[in-house]
Write an enzyme that holds these catalytic residues in place. Structure first.
Site, PDB file in Angstrom:
ATOM      1  N   ASP A 167      50.656  33.545  35.534  1.00 18.27           N
ATOM      2  CA  ASP A 167      49.311  33.328  36.053  1.00 18.27           C
ATOM      3  C   ASP A 167      48.443  32.568  35.042  1.00 18.27           C
ATOM      4  O   ASP A 167      48.533  32.791  33.837  1.00 18.27           O
ATOM      5  CB  ASP A 167      48.682  34.698  36.340  1.00 18.27           C
ATOM      6  CG  ASP A 167      47.258  34.562  36.822  1.00 18.27           C
ATOM      7  OD1 ASP A 167      47.057  33.912  37.852  1.00 18.27           O
ATOM      8  OD2 ASP A 167      46.340  35.091  36.148  1.00 18.27           O
ATOM      9  N   GLU A 176      51.496  28.480  36.892  1.00 17.89           N
ATOM     10  CA  GLU A 176      50.300  28.198  37.682  1.00 17.89           C
ATOM     11  C   GLU A 176      49.350  27.416  36.787  1.00 17.89           C
ATOM     12  O   GLU A 176      48.632  27.981  35.975  1.00 17.89           O
ATOM     13  CB  GLU A 176      49.635  29.502  38.159  1.00 17.89           C
ATOM     14  CG  GLU A 176      48.571  29.236  39.198  1.00 17.89           C
ATOM     15  CD  GLU A 176      47.336  30.122  39.100  1.00 17.89           C
ATOM     16  OE1 GLU A 176      46.571  30.176  40.071  1.00 17.89           O
ATOM     17  OE2 GLU A 176      47.105  30.748  38.056  1.00 17.89           O
TER      18      GLU A 176
END
Ligand SMILES: *[C@@H]1O[C@H](CO)[C@@H](O)[C@H](O)[C@H]1NC(C)=O
Ligand SMILES: *[C@@H]1O[C@H](CO)[C@@H](O)[C@H](O)[C@H]1NC(C)=O
Ligand SMILES: *[C@@H]1O[C@H](CO)[C@@H](O)[C@H](O)[C@H]1NC(C)=O
Ligand SMILES: *[C@@H]1O[C@H](CO)[C@@H](O)[C@H](O)[C@H]1NC(C)=O
Ligand SMILES: CC(=O)N[C@H]1CO[C@H](CO)[C@@H](O)[C@@H]1O
Length: 673
Positions: free
Chosen positions: A327, A382
Site C-alpha cells: 500500500d 500501489e
C-alpha cells in the site's frame, strides 16, 4: 535498465549509488544477522515463542530503563516477571511451564508489557509482535493483546495453485462481504463469497483490512497490531481456513499490506511504544503523515527493517499468502509522500532530494527477501508517481516489484463519466482512451482496473452510479421497460470493463461487487453516520436474482474472465491498435490472437464495417456485449461467422466486414479448421 530506457541514462549514477548502498546493507545483514533468512524470522525471536520448558517473550524498547511482562496469568503484577535487557536493546523474560508441564500463560489470556521510562513514568503497551488483539469491551473500545496458542494448530489441506501469469484479481474486504448490515466473518466469506469469486473466473483474491486495526472505519489502513489478523472477523485459524479453501478453488491469495504508515494510537498501537515519539518511527514532523494523521516508519533503522520484513514474511510463512499488494508505495519513496505533487513523467522528479532513499531501499529489501525465500510470490506496488524501474530487477537498478497498479486508468473513466449528461460519450475521444490504456512503461507489468475500493468509498462514485444514478434503484428489474439511461448504462459498463481488461495491462483487478454494478457506495460505521452498517455491506443477492439486470452484468463479467482464461490475452504482448476513429467512435485492435472491435457511438450502428486483420480465415464470436444473456439487444447473430477478404486495411493484409451496433463490443477469434 539504464540502457533499455535511454531517458534513464543521466540517472544511472544515482541508481548505481543506490544499488551499492543496497549491497552494503545485504553484506551487513549477512555478516551480523546471519543473512536474510535469519534476519526476517524476527517473529521466532521477538514476541511470545513457546520453547521447551516454557515461553520466551522478547521486545525491542530502547528507551525503557526497566520492563516486565504483566497479564491475567500473573494478576498484572509488575514484579512477577521482570525482563532483562540483552544486546540491541532487546528486553526478554522466560516464563517457565507449570509443574504439570502446561504453559504458564493460558491460551487467549490478556498480556501487556509494562515499562519505566528514564523520567520514571510507568507505561503499559500491547506487545509489538502480538499475534492477536481483541476489543476490551464493545466494538468501540481500545484493544487488548492476548497470547494465542491453540491446542491444535491448523492443519493445511491444499497447496497453493501454480503462480498465475495472467492475474485477474478480486479485491475484497471480509467485513463487508454480506448483504446484511453487520460485520461478516472469515467463515462466511469462505462459505459464501469464495465460490462466487471462483465461479466468476478470477484466479486471485486480494484481501484488505486483514492486519488488525482498532478503528474499523479506517478500512484497515490504520494498523494497530501488525502481526495480528483482525479479530472482528474471527480467529487466525478461520483466516487460515479461508486461504486454504481459496487455494483448493485454484485462487491465489494476496494481502494488502500496509507498511507505509501506522495508526497513531498509543494505548493499542505502536505509537510512543517506549515512551518516546521515535522507536519504530521518525521523531518530530518527519514521523507524522499530515493528511492521514498517522505515524511514519523509520525505514533506515535496523530494528524497523527486522520488524517489517519479518512481518511480510510472517504472512507468507504462517498464513500462506501468495503475494502482497504494498500500500501507498509513493508515500514510502518520497519525503513529500506524494502530497500536493503532480508527477509529469519527467525523470528528474524521481531522482532528486525528495526521494527517500531509506524508503526505496526498504522496498528493495522486501522484494529481494520475498522473491528469494518464496519463489512463487507476487509483489504489486500501489504507486501514483510512475517511478521508473519499480517493477524491474534489483540487479538492474530496479526496485524489484513484479507488477504495478495502473492508477491513472480509473481516473480517466471518472473524468469521462463525470461530464454526463453534457457532453456525454458523443464527445469521447477514442485516441485519448487508447493512449491512456496503453501508455505504460515497457517491460514493467501493469494491473489495470476501471475502479477499485477507492472509487467505491463514500464521497467517490462507482462507474455504475455515474452511469445510472437514481435509475439503478427503480429500473433494474428485467420486467421494467428498458430506459435510455439503463440501456446506455448497461452497455457502457460492459464495454468499459472489456476494453480496460483487453488493453490496459498484464493483469486486471475488480473490487468486490462492482462486477455486477453494486448500486451503493461504501461507508463504514462511524460517528458521522450514526454508526450505521447500512453502507458497510455488499448486496450479493442482487447478482443472484435472475430477475434483476445486475445478474446480467455479473454474467458478462464471468464470461469475460472465462474467455481470458481460454485466450490468455493478459499474458500476451501489448495490443496492436488498428483503429481509433473519432467520427465513427470505433476502436479496433488485435491482442492475444483475437480481434477486438468497440463501437462507442451512442446512436450509429455500422454496417459492413471494415477492420484489418493479420490472418486469413474465418472468424467466430468469442464475446458480444450485445448478447441477450448480458441484457443486450441480440442484434448480432451469436453464431455469425466472418470470412476474411483480401485487401489491405489498417496496415494489415486482410480485412473482415462486420455489423457493429451502437455501443457494442465484439471479440472475434480465428476458427480452428
Ligand atoms: C459505538 O459507540 C457509539 C457512540 O457511543 C454507539 O452509538 C454505538 O452503539 C457503539 N457501537 C457498539 C457496537 O457498541
Ligand atoms: C489518463 O487520464 C488521467 C485522467 O485524465 C490522467 O491523470 C493520466 O495522466 C492519463 N494517463 C495517460 C497515460 O495518458
Ligand atoms: C426509472 O427510474 C426513474 C427514477 O430515477 C423513474 O422516475 C422512472 O419512472 C423509471 N422509469 C421507468 C420506465 O420505470
Ligand atoms: C444521527 O441521528 C441523529 C439523532 O437521531 C439525527 O438527528 C441525525 O440526522 C443522524 N445523522 C445521520 C448522518 O444519519
Ligand atoms: C484509544 C485510541 O487512541 N483510539 C483511537 C485510535 O485511532 C482511531 C482513529 O484512527 C480513533 O478513532 C480512536 O479513538
Amino acid at each position: 535498465m539504464a540502457f533499455q530506457d535511454p531517458w534513464l541514462k543521466p540517472y544511472a549514477p544515482i541508481m548505481h549509488r543506490r544499488y551499492l548502498r543496497y549491497r552494503e546493507i545485504c553484506e551487513r545483514i549477512d555478516q551480523y544477522e546471519g543473512g536474510w533468512d535469519n534476519f526476517t524470522r524476527g517473529y521466532e525471536k521477538f514476541g511470545f515463542n513457546v520453547v521447551p520448558g516454557g515461553i520466551i517473550y522478547r521486545e525491542w524498547a530502547p528507551n525503557a530503563v526497566s520492563a516486565s511482562l504483566v497479564g491475567d496469568f500473573n494478576n498484572w503484577d509488575r514484579n512477577a516477571n521482570p525482563m532483562n535487557k540483552g544486546g540491541n536493546n532487546a528486553w526478554e523474560t522466560f516464563v517457565p511451564n507449570r509443574p504439570d508441564g502446561s504453559l504458564a500463560i493460558p491460551h487467549n489470556s490478556r498480556v501487556k508489557i509494562s515499562m519505566t521510562t528514564p523520567e520514571g513514568e510507568v507505561i503499559d503497551r500491547l506487545p509489538a509482535w502480538i499475534r492477536r488483539a481483541v476489543p476490551e469491551s464493545d466494538v468501540n473500545s481500545t484493544y487488548s493483546a492476548v497470547f494465542w496458542h491453540p491446542e491444535k494448530p491448523y492443519e493445511w489441506r491444499n497447496a497453493a495453485p501454480p503462480k498465475p501469469e495472467n492475474l485477474k484479481i478480486y479485491e475484497a474486504h471480509v467485513g463487508i462481504s454480506s448483504p446484511e448490515p453487520k460485520i461478516a466473518s472469515y467463515k462466511e466469506f469462505t462459505e459464501n463469497v469464495l465460490p462466487h469469486i471462483a465461479r466468476l473466473g478470477y484466479n486471485s483474491i486480494q484481501l484488505m483490512g486483514i492486519m488488525e486495526h482498532a478503528y474499523y472505519a479506517s478500512f484497515g489502513y490504520q494498523v494497530t497490531n501488525f502481526f495480528a489478523v483482525s479479530s472482528r472477523f474471527g480467529t487466525p485459524e478461520d483466516l487460515k481456513q479461508l486461504i486454504d479453501t481459496a487455494h483448493g478453488l485454484g485462487l491465489y491469495v494476496l494481502l494488502d499490506i500496509v507498511h507505509s504508515h501506522a495508526s497513531s494510537n498509543i494505548s493499542d498501537g505502536l505509537n510512543k511504544f517506549d515512551g518516546t515519539d521515535q522507536c519504530y518511527f521518525h521523531s518530530g514532523e518527519r514521523g507524522f503523515h499530515p493528511i492521514w494523521n498517522s505515524r511514519l516508519f523509520n525505514y533506515g533503522e535496523l530494528e524497523v527493517q527486522r520488524f517489517l520484513l519479518s512481518n511480510v514474511r510472517f504472512y507468507a510463512a504462517e498464513y500462506h499468502f501468495d503475494g502482497f499488494r504494498f500500500d501507498a508505495v509513493t508515500s514510502i519513496m518520497f519525503h513529500h509522500h506524494g502530497i500536493g505533487v503532480g508527477f509529469t513523467g519527467n525523470y528528474a522528479e524521481y531522482f532528486n532530494e525528495h526521494t527517500d532513499d531509506d524508503g526505496v531501499l526498504f522496498l528493495m529489501m522486501a522484494n529481494a527477501m520475498l522473491h528469494h525465500i518464496f519463489p512463487n510470490i507476487i509483489t504489486i506496488a500501489e504507486d501514483v508517481s510512475g517511478m521508473p524501474g519499480l517493477c524491474r530487477d534489483i540487479e538492474e537498478g530496479g526496485i524489484g516489484f513484479d507488477q504495478r497498479l495502473a492508477m491513472a486508468i480509473p481516473e480517466m473513466w471518472v473524468k469521462l463519466l463525470r461530464e454526463y449528461p453534457v457532453p456525454k460519450d458523443e464527445s469521447w475521444n477514442m485516441g485519448y482512451i487508447v493512449h491512456n490504456l496503453t501508455n505504460r512503461r515497457d517491460l514493467e507489468k501493469t494491473i489495470s482496473y476501471c475502479e477499485s475500493h477507492d472509487q467505491a468509498l463514500v464521497g467517490s462514485k462507482t462507474i455504475v452510479s455515474w452511469l445510472m444514478e437514481q435509475e439503478m434503484y427503480q429500473n433494474m428489474s428485467i420486467h421494467s421497460p428498458m430506459t435510455t439511461v439503463i440501456d446506455r448504462g448497461l452497455s457502457l459498463h460492459k464495454m468499459i470493463r472489456l476494453i480496460t481488461q483487453g488493453l490496459g495491462g498484464e493483469g486486471y483487478l475488480n473490487f468486490e461487487g462492482n462486477e455486477f454494478g453494486h448500486p451503493e457506495w461504501l461507508d463504514f460505521p462511524r460517528e458521522g453516520n450514526n454508526y450505521s452498517y447500512h453502507y458497510a455491506r455488499r448486496q450479493f443477492n442482487l447478482a443472484l436474482d435472475e430477475l434483476l439486470r445486475y445478474s446480467k452484468l455479473n454474467e458478462f463479467d464471468r464470461c469475460m474472465n472465462l474467455a481470458e482464461q481460454q485466450y490468455n490475452w493478459l499474458k500476451s504482448p501489448q495490443a496492436w491498435i488498428y483503429l481509433a476513429h473519432e467520427d465513427d467512435k470505433v476502436i479496433a485492435f488485435e491482442r492475444g490472437g483475437l480481434l477486438w472491435i468497440f463501437n462507442f457511438h451512442p446512436t450509429k450502428s455500422h454496417v459492413d464495417y471494415q477492420v484489418g486483420t493479420g490472418s486469413a480465415g474465418s472468424y467466430k464470436i468469442v464475446l458480444n456485449t450485445d448478447d441477450a444473456k448480458f441484457e443486450g439487444h441480440n442484434r448480432v447473430e451469436p453464431d455469425q461467422v466472418y470470412f476474411s477478404l483480401p485487401g489491405e486495411r489498417h496496415g494489415r493484409p486482410q480485412h473482415i466486414q462486420v455489423y457493429i451496433p451502437t455501443r457494442t463490443a465484439l471479440v472475434l477469434a480465428l476458427r480452428q479448421e
